[in-house]
Design an enzyme around this catalytic site. Structure first.
Site, PDB file in Angstrom:
ATOM      1  N   HIS A  30       0.885  -1.375   0.056  1.00 36.90           N
ATOM      2  CA  HIS A  30       0.001   0.025  -0.011  1.00 36.90           C
ATOM      3  C   HIS A  30       1.001   1.002   0.012  1.00 36.90           C
ATOM      4  O   HIS A  30       1.416   1.674   1.109  1.00 36.90           O
ATOM      5  CB  HIS A  30      -0.941  -0.154   1.227  1.00 36.90           C
ATOM      6  CG  HIS A  30      -1.957   1.032   1.322  1.00 36.90           C
ATOM      7  ND1 HIS A  30      -2.452   1.541   2.472  1.00 36.90           N
ATOM      8  CD2 HIS A  30      -2.720   1.755   0.329  1.00 36.90           C
ATOM      9  CE1 HIS A  30      -3.309   2.566   2.210  1.00 36.90           C
ATOM     10  NE2 HIS A  30      -3.284   2.675   0.867  1.00 36.90           N
ATOM     11  N   ASN A  71      -5.761   3.445   7.050  1.00 39.60           N
ATOM     12  CA  ASN A  71      -7.018   4.035   7.047  1.00 39.60           C
ATOM     13  C   ASN A  71      -7.891   3.731   8.217  1.00 39.60           C
ATOM     14  O   ASN A  71      -8.881   4.608   8.432  1.00 39.60           O
ATOM     15  CB  ASN A  71      -7.796   3.543   5.837  1.00 39.60           C
ATOM     16  CG  ASN A  71      -7.266   4.191   4.522  1.00 39.60           C
ATOM     17  OD1 ASN A  71      -6.925   5.349   4.707  1.00 39.60           O
ATOM     18  ND2 ASN A  71      -6.879   3.372   3.427  1.00 39.60           N
TER      19      ASN A  71
HETATM   20  N1  LIG Z   1      -5.824   7.590  -4.848  1.00 39.41           N
HETATM   21  C1  LIG Z   1      -5.180   7.419  -3.767  1.00 39.41           C
HETATM   22  O1  LIG Z   1      -4.986   8.477  -2.959  1.00 39.41           O
HETATM   23  C2  LIG Z   1      -4.671   6.020  -3.210  1.00 39.41           C
HETATM   24  C3  LIG Z   1      -3.860   5.750  -2.158  1.00 39.41           C
HETATM   25  C4  LIG Z   1      -3.402   4.535  -1.619  1.00 39.41           C
HETATM   26  C5  LIG Z   1      -4.063   3.573  -2.575  1.00 39.41           C
HETATM   27  N2  LIG Z   1      -5.022   3.486  -3.509  1.00 39.41           N
HETATM   28  C6  LIG Z   1      -5.655   2.635  -4.153  1.00 39.41           C
HETATM   29  O2  LIG Z   1      -4.798   2.350  -5.523  1.00 39.41           O
HETATM   30  C7  LIG Z   1      -5.707   1.799  -6.531  1.00 39.41           C
HETATM   31  C8  LIG Z   1      -5.812   2.556  -7.698  1.00 39.41           C
HETATM   32  O3  LIG Z   1      -6.396   3.710  -7.129  1.00 39.41           O
HETATM   33  P1  LIG Z   1      -6.142   5.068  -8.196  1.00 39.41           P
HETATM   34  O4  LIG Z   1      -6.522   6.195  -7.274  1.00 39.41           O
HETATM   35  O5  LIG Z   1      -4.980   5.036  -8.835  1.00 39.41           O
HETATM   36  O6  LIG Z   1      -7.311   4.778  -9.066  1.00 39.41           O
HETATM   37  P2  LIG Z   1      -7.498   5.641 -10.665  1.00 39.41           P
HETATM   38  O7  LIG Z   1      -9.023   5.605 -10.819  1.00 39.41           O
HETATM   39  O8  LIG Z   1      -6.720   6.656 -10.754  1.00 39.41           O
HETATM   40  O9  LIG Z   1      -6.664   4.499 -11.727  1.00 39.41           O
HETATM   41  C9  LIG Z   1      -7.183   3.328 -11.767  1.00 39.41           C
HETATM   42  C10 LIG Z   1      -6.967   2.943 -13.108  1.00 39.41           C
HETATM   43  O10 LIG Z   1      -7.164   1.301 -13.234  1.00 39.41           O
HETATM   44  C11 LIG Z   1      -7.292   1.169 -14.731  1.00 39.41           C
HETATM   45  N3  LIG Z   1      -8.023  -0.238 -14.720  1.00 39.41           N
HETATM   46  C12 LIG Z   1      -9.521  -0.396 -14.443  1.00 39.41           C
HETATM   47  N4  LIG Z   1      -9.600  -1.756 -14.676  1.00 39.41           N
HETATM   48  C13 LIG Z   1      -8.478  -2.515 -15.254  1.00 39.41           C
HETATM   49  C14 LIG Z   1      -8.070  -3.705 -15.393  1.00 39.41           C
HETATM   50  N5  LIG Z   1      -8.834  -4.711 -15.653  1.00 39.41           N
HETATM   51  N6  LIG Z   1      -6.781  -3.869 -16.160  1.00 39.41           N
HETATM   52  C15 LIG Z   1      -5.920  -2.912 -16.111  1.00 39.41           C
HETATM   53  N7  LIG Z   1      -6.229  -1.470 -15.506  1.00 39.41           N
HETATM   54  C16 LIG Z   1      -7.495  -1.322 -15.294  1.00 39.41           C
HETATM   55  C17 LIG Z   1      -8.365   2.326 -15.203  1.00 39.41           C
HETATM   56  O11 LIG Z   1      -8.510   2.473 -16.447  1.00 39.41           O
HETATM   57  C18 LIG Z   1      -7.640   3.527 -14.419  1.00 39.41           C
HETATM   58  O12 LIG Z   1      -6.676   3.939 -15.245  1.00 39.41           O
HETATM   59  C19 LIG Z   1      -7.024   1.379  -5.539  1.00 39.41           C
HETATM   60  O13 LIG Z   1      -6.995   0.228  -5.212  1.00 39.41           O
HETATM   61  C20 LIG Z   1      -7.019   2.529  -4.502  1.00 39.41           C
HETATM   62  O14 LIG Z   1      -7.542   2.188  -3.386  1.00 39.41           O
HETATM   63  C21 LIG Z   1      -5.332   4.934  -3.887  1.00 39.41           C
END
Ligand SMILES: NC(=O)c1ccc[n+]([C@@H]2O[C@H](COP(=O)([O-])OP(=O)(O)OC[C@H]3O[C@@H](n4cnc5c(N)ncnc54)[C@H](O)[C@@H]3O)[C@@H](O)[C@H]2O)c1
Length: 320
Positions: free
Chosen positions: A163, A213
């Site tokens: 994470h 979290n």
């Molecule tokens: N945003 C934050 O601050 C944060 C912090 C820590 C962890 N996270 C975690 O990180 C992960 C991604 O979050 P994010 O904020 O980058 O989301 P985001 O929406 O910015 O990006 C997600 C990406 O995944 C792609 N995607 C969807 N289905 C897919 C598939 N089957 N194969 C390949 N790509 C696919 C989408 O096209 C998109 O580009 C989540 O699990 C989230 O909980 C987010």
């Protein structure tokens, strides 16, 4: 005696094999090129790993690569890296639209696709089929159970949470989440790799919200309740926490950055997972998400965003 010698040899072979994986790991795949995925790809590539960056959406790949380039430019401007480092980092990244193509020959996969349980379970089923059994499968999920994700694979001992925090190239912490069956060897290896990325890994067990979290979201929820009950306004709440507790930003501003929909989803995981009413999301948060006011990404949350200045402007609903 020959039996003992033989056993010893077998152990040696296993030991050497494990050690080689540890020292030689050089090829990783990152699934998802969004906010987190492009930062994770950037970080691995900067530290010399060959990275396959995989996303189903070509637009996300293009946006992700543009973000990586912009962030590398910022590092060059700050003299944190050289132009040659920037070029080497970009050369280490190859993009793919298909998981099967992108994971060929990798030793580690870090999944950072959209936070949706069915989507992640499908991706891990696909990864389990497309990679050889020794490949480690990590997820960057903020809240989904690593044990649940591992249960759809044939290698639950090699499934782990990695994470990263946002923005990944800058933030030091990696919360390393051990699923119920994650092995010691895999945990140690992932801790080691995180250190090689110049991060500080912290090992935690797999329970709702992990550590980050579980502690952060109740604080944000309580800040929203404080606003909802009229105890104080947006600016007052954030100022108390910034100046009184030395937080770099107030909890309402932070919620806007994280995304109010993401905060709501994590609180629901905590509420469902523990069955304790103290995690119940504030009705104001639920209302804002329903109204499409999700924070920075939609232009409005507790503050109004996208007005082109660095000033914090309280959203019109909360103006006094
Ligand atoms: N945003 C934050 O601050 C944060 C912090 C820590 C962890 N996270 C975690 O990180 C992960 C991604 O979050 P994010 O904020 O980058 O989301 P985001 O929406 O910015 O990006 C997600 C990406 O995944 C792609 N995607 C969807 N289905 C897919 C598939 N089957 N194969 C390949 N790509 C696919 C989408 O096209 C998109 O580009 C989540 O699990 C989230 O909980 C987010």
């Amino acid at each position: 005696m020959p039996f003992v010698v033989n056993l010893h040899c077998q152990f040696s072979i296993v030991f050497i094999f494990t050690l080689q994986i540890t020292l030689d790991m050089k090829k990783v795949a990152v699934i998802g090129a969004g906010t987190m995925g492009n930062g994770i790809a950037h970080t691995f590539a900067q530290f010399g790993y060959t990275v396959s960056l995989i996303d189903v959406a070509q637009s996300s790949i293009e946006k992700g690569m543009a973000t990586i380039t912009k962030n590398l430019d910022r590092q060059v401007a700050k003299e944190a890296i050289s132009e040659a480092d920037k070029a080497a980092t970009l050369a280490n990244i190859t993009t793919f639209n298909s998981i099967e193509e992108g994971v060929k020959g990798v030793e580690l996969v870090v999944e950072a696709a959209t936070e949706n349980i069915d989507l992640k379970l499908n991706i891990f089923r696909q990864l389990d089929a497309a990679t050889s059994p020794e490949v480690i499968l990590a997820s960057n999920t903020s809240s989904i159970s690593i044990t649940k994700i591992a249960s759809v694979t044939t290698r639950p001992d090699k499934v782990i949470g990695m994470h990263f925090m946002n923005p990944v190239p800058v933030m030091k912490l990696v919360e390393i989440i051990r699923g119920y069956s994650t092995s010691d060897e895999v945990t140690d290896l992932i801790m080691d790799i995180s250190r090689k990325l110049n991060k500080v890994p912290v090992e935690v067990n797999d329970y709702p919200g992990f550590v980050a979290n579980r502690i952060l979201m109740p604080m944000i929820n309580e800040a929203i309740y404080t606003l909802f009950e009229g105890v104080a306004g947006v600016e007052e709440i954030d100022t108390v926490m910034k100046l009184g507790m030395a937080h770099p930003m107030g909890p309402l501003q932070l919620a806007d950055f994280i995304g109010l929909d993401v905060c709501l989803a994590i609180l629901e995981v905590l509420h469902d997972g523990f069955g304790n009413p103290k995690y119940a999301p504030c009705p104001l948060l639920v209302n804002m998400v329903t109204a499409g006011k999700k924070g920075v990404k939609t232009g409005e949350g507790f503050y109004s965003w996208g007005h082109g200045t660095k000033d914090l402007i309280v959203a019109s609903n909360f103006k006094k």
